[in-house]
Design a protein around this motif. Structure first.
Motif, PDB file in Angstrom:
ATOM      1  N   GLU A   1      15.035  10.709  10.116  1.00  0.00           N
ATOM      2  CA  GLU A   1      14.181  11.623   9.349  1.00  0.00           C
ATOM      3  C   GLU A   1      13.390  10.834   8.326  1.00  0.00           C
ATOM      4  O   GLU A   1      13.935   9.970   7.636  1.00  0.00           O
ATOM      5  CB  GLU A   1      15.036  12.662   8.624  1.00  0.00           C
ATOM      6  CG  GLU A   1      14.218  13.598   7.761  1.00  0.00           C
ATOM      7  CD  GLU A   1      15.055  14.591   6.970  1.00  0.00           C
ATOM      8  OE1 GLU A   1      14.513  15.187   6.019  1.00  0.00           O
ATOM      9  OE2 GLU A   1      16.248  14.786   7.288  1.00  0.00           O
ATOM     10  N   ILE A   2      12.117  11.116   8.233  1.00  0.00           N
ATOM     11  CA  ILE A   2      11.297  10.556   7.160  1.00  0.00           C
ATOM     12  C   ILE A   2      11.622  11.381   5.915  1.00  0.00           C
ATOM     13  O   ILE A   2      11.293  12.558   5.842  1.00  0.00           O
ATOM     14  CB  ILE A   2       9.798  10.654   7.469  1.00  0.00           C
ATOM     15  CG1 ILE A   2       9.456   9.917   8.761  1.00  0.00           C
ATOM     16  CG2 ILE A   2       8.991  10.116   6.295  1.00  0.00           C
ATOM     17  CD1 ILE A   2       8.016  10.153   9.237  1.00  0.00           C
ATOM     18  N   LYS A   3      12.262  10.763   4.959  1.00  0.00           N
ATOM     19  CA  LYS A   3      12.646  11.471   3.730  1.00  0.00           C
ATOM     20  C   LYS A   3      11.538  11.373   2.683  1.00  0.00           C
ATOM     21  O   LYS A   3      11.331  12.308   1.907  1.00  0.00           O
ATOM     22  CB  LYS A   3      13.946  10.883   3.184  1.00  0.00           C
ATOM     23  CG  LYS A   3      14.573  11.666   2.092  1.00  0.00           C
ATOM     24  CD  LYS A   3      15.155  12.947   2.620  1.00  0.00           C
ATOM     25  CE  LYS A   3      15.941  13.676   1.560  1.00  0.00           C
ATOM     26  NZ  LYS A   3      16.438  14.949   2.035  1.00  0.00           N
ATOM     27  N   ASN A   4      10.844  10.250   2.649  1.00  0.00           N
ATOM     28  CA  ASN A   4       9.734  10.065   1.722  1.00  0.00           C
ATOM     29  C   ASN A   4       8.762   9.080   2.358  1.00  0.00           C
ATOM     30  O   ASN A   4       9.174   8.027   2.825  1.00  0.00           O
ATOM     31  CB  ASN A   4      10.238   9.537   0.372  1.00  0.00           C
ATOM     32  CG  ASN A   4       9.181   9.534  -0.704  1.00  0.00           C
ATOM     33  OD1 ASN A   4       8.119   8.929  -0.549  1.00  0.00           O
ATOM     34  ND2 ASN A   4       9.473  10.194  -1.817  1.00  0.00           N
ATOM     35  N   PHE A   5       7.507   9.439   2.370  1.00  0.00           N
ATOM     36  CA  PHE A   5       6.458   8.590   2.956  1.00  0.00           C
ATOM     37  C   PHE A   5       5.223   8.759   2.093  1.00  0.00           C
ATOM     38  O   PHE A   5       4.708   9.863   1.971  1.00  0.00           O
ATOM     39  CB  PHE A   5       6.188   9.019   4.398  1.00  0.00           C
ATOM     40  CG  PHE A   5       5.001   8.370   5.051  1.00  0.00           C
ATOM     41  CD1 PHE A   5       4.617   7.076   4.760  1.00  0.00           C
ATOM     42  CD2 PHE A   5       4.263   9.073   5.989  1.00  0.00           C
ATOM     43  CE1 PHE A   5       3.532   6.491   5.383  1.00  0.00           C
ATOM     44  CE2 PHE A   5       3.178   8.499   6.631  1.00  0.00           C
ATOM     45  CZ  PHE A   5       2.808   7.203   6.313  1.00  0.00           C
TER      46      PHE A   5
ATOM     47  N   ILE B   1       0.799  -1.227   0.000  1.00  0.00           N
ATOM     48  CA  ILE B   1       0.000   0.000   0.000  1.00  0.00           C
ATOM     49  C   ILE B   1       0.835   1.282   0.000  1.00  0.00           C
ATOM     50  O   ILE B   1       0.276   2.371  -0.099  1.00  0.00           O
ATOM     51  CB  ILE B   1      -1.002   0.026   1.169  1.00  0.00           C
ATOM     52  CG1 ILE B   1      -0.308   0.114   2.522  1.00  0.00           C
ATOM     53  CG2 ILE B   1      -1.935  -1.176   1.101  1.00  0.00           C
ATOM     54  CD1 ILE B   1      -1.251   0.417   3.683  1.00  0.00           C
ATOM     55  N   GLY B   2       2.174   1.177   0.089  1.00  0.00           N
ATOM     56  CA  GLY B   2       2.976   2.390   0.091  1.00  0.00           C
ATOM     57  C   GLY B   2       4.429   2.132   0.411  1.00  0.00           C
ATOM     58  O   GLY B   2       4.877   0.975   0.449  1.00  0.00           O
ATOM     59  N   VAL B   3       5.163   3.238   0.644  1.00  0.00           N
ATOM     60  CA  VAL B   3       6.598   3.169   0.921  1.00  0.00           C
ATOM     61  C   VAL B   3       7.001   4.210   1.957  1.00  0.00           C
ATOM     62  O   VAL B   3       6.308   5.208   2.159  1.00  0.00           O
ATOM     63  CB  VAL B   3       7.437   3.400  -0.364  1.00  0.00           C
ATOM     64  CG1 VAL B   3       7.203   2.305  -1.382  1.00  0.00           C
ATOM     65  CG2 VAL B   3       7.165   4.781  -0.953  1.00  0.00           C
TER      66      VAL B   3
END
Length: 153
Positions: A62-66, A48-50
């Motif tokens: 750090e969340i770089k891409n969500f 469902i995602g990354v």
């Protein structure tokens, strides 16, 4: 609600379509795609995602891409991913999590605050490095708004 699982994944470019849901520039994604730890997000056996996490400091993640695919947004799955990832990194000795989003991403600004993040700092003109201007909610994306959340048990 079905349980969410994060699965560390090596084949990052295979998920470019998901990454582009959170970052409008493939060129910018290419600049960080091999950094940090990359996870695919699964609900039961459905992708469902990354999430891509980087580690700018000894105790900082750090969340770089969500990104969640559109059909799974607004249903509480994102909050589950945040909670799972905060627990994971807390167990691994990290003390705080950061995330940045555009000044124009009204939904993201609300989401991260609901997920326990607080405003931290603003990087003015951050998105001027993108080759094309982008707009969300009728607002030009120009500044990166950073949030911080302590990782406590």
């Amino acid at each position: 609600m079905s349980p969410i699982h994060l699965v560390e994944t090596k084949d990052r470019r295979r998920f470019m379509a998901d990454l582009l849901l959170a970052d409008e520039s493939e060129t910018i994604i290419e600049s960080y795609i091999n950094d940090g730890s990359f996870y695919t997000i699964h609900m039961d056996d459905i992708h469902i995602g990354v999430c891509l996490f980087v580690f700018p400091g000894e105790h900082t993640v750090e969340i770089k891409n969500f990104a969640l695919q559109k059909a799974y947004q607004g249903k509480g799955f994102g909050k589950q991913v945040i909670d799972i990832s905060c627990s994971l990194f807390h167990r691994n000795g990290y003390k705080e999590m950061f995330v940045g989003t555009s000044n124009s991403s009204i939904e993201n600004l609300a989401f991260y605050q609901k997920a326990g993040f607080r405003f931290h700092e603003i990087h003015h003109d951050f998105f001027l490095q993108y080759s094309e201007p982008f707009y969300e909610n009728g607002i030009r994306g120009m500044d990166m708004v950073y949030f911080r959340r302590p990782l406590t048990p």
